[in-house]
Design a protein around this motif. Structure first.
Motif, PDB file in Angstrom:
ATOM      1  N   GLU A  27       1.271  -1.173  -0.001  1.00 45.98           N
ATOM      2  CA  GLU A  27      -0.097  -0.182  -0.189  1.00 45.98           C
ATOM      3  C   GLU A  27       0.673   1.283   0.504  1.00 45.98           C
ATOM      4  O   GLU A  27       0.757   2.216  -1.424  1.00 45.98           O
ATOM      5  N   GLU A  28       1.704   1.866   1.051  1.00 49.62           N
ATOM      6  CA  GLU A  28       2.886   2.702   1.325  1.00 49.62           C
ATOM      7  C   GLU A  28       3.297   2.644  -0.288  1.00 49.62           C
ATOM      8  O   GLU A  28       3.539   3.953  -0.703  1.00 49.62           O
ATOM      9  N   ALA A  31       1.277   4.127  -2.830  1.00 49.51           N
ATOM     10  CA  ALA A  31       0.693   5.682  -2.708  1.00 49.51           C
ATOM     11  C   ALA A  31       2.382   6.553  -3.170  1.00 49.51           C
ATOM     12  O   ALA A  31       2.112   7.522  -3.342  1.00 49.51           O
ATOM     13  N   GLU A  34       2.639   6.835  -6.709  1.00 46.47           N
ATOM     14  CA  GLU A  34       0.941   7.569  -7.634  1.00 46.47           C
ATOM     15  C   GLU A  34       1.052   9.486  -6.763  1.00 46.47           C
ATOM     16  O   GLU A  34       1.547   9.774  -7.638  1.00 46.47           O
TER      17      GLU A  34
END
Length: 132
Positions: A27-28, A31, A34
């Motif tokens: 997830e990190e 992010a 992105e």
């Protein structure tokens, strides 16, 4: 000689907590990626006013720097979850070996205690093998 004081249940708890946190790396990283793309897209360009942007968009020097930064940090970012996984596995295996070693020592001590006395032990203290 060093003294070991490992609490296997405590180690398991820490490893489970660490594994849960390490599981969030994906997830990190998403992010992170992105965020870099968004920053590069919003950084502006060096297209002269009235000039048509090239097909696929135009990138300025900040976007180029961010792309180079991402490329240079890519291996570092990949390193983190792999290293965390290896550390967790190593700590688990070391704790298992510690427990196995304790079990083996216990079994050895119990085995020795269950043995019949040897002839030397039967002679009693202070005996040198001669007549009592």
């Amino acid at each position: 000689m060093s003294k070991w004081d490992i609490q296997p249940d405590g180690v398991r708890t820490v490893l489970n907590n660490t594994g849960e946190i390490a599981g969030k790396f994906e997830e990190e990283f998403t992010a992170y990626s992105e965020g870099l793309v968004g920053s590069a897209t919003s950084a502006g360009t060096m297209i002269l006013g009235g000039t048509k942007a090239p097909e696929g968009g135009a990138f300025g020097p900040v976007a180029q720097a961010l792309q180079e930064f991402q490329q240079h940090t890519e291996n570092d970012v990949k390193f983190l979850p792999v290293r965390a996984g290896k550390s967790i596995k190593g700590a688990r295996e070391a704790t298992e070996a510690y427990i196995k070693g304790d079990d083996e020592m216990l079994q050895n001590k119990q085995h020795m205690a269950a043995q019949a006395p040897t002839p030397e032990e039967l002679k009693g203290p202070g005996s040198k093998g001669g007549k009592p």
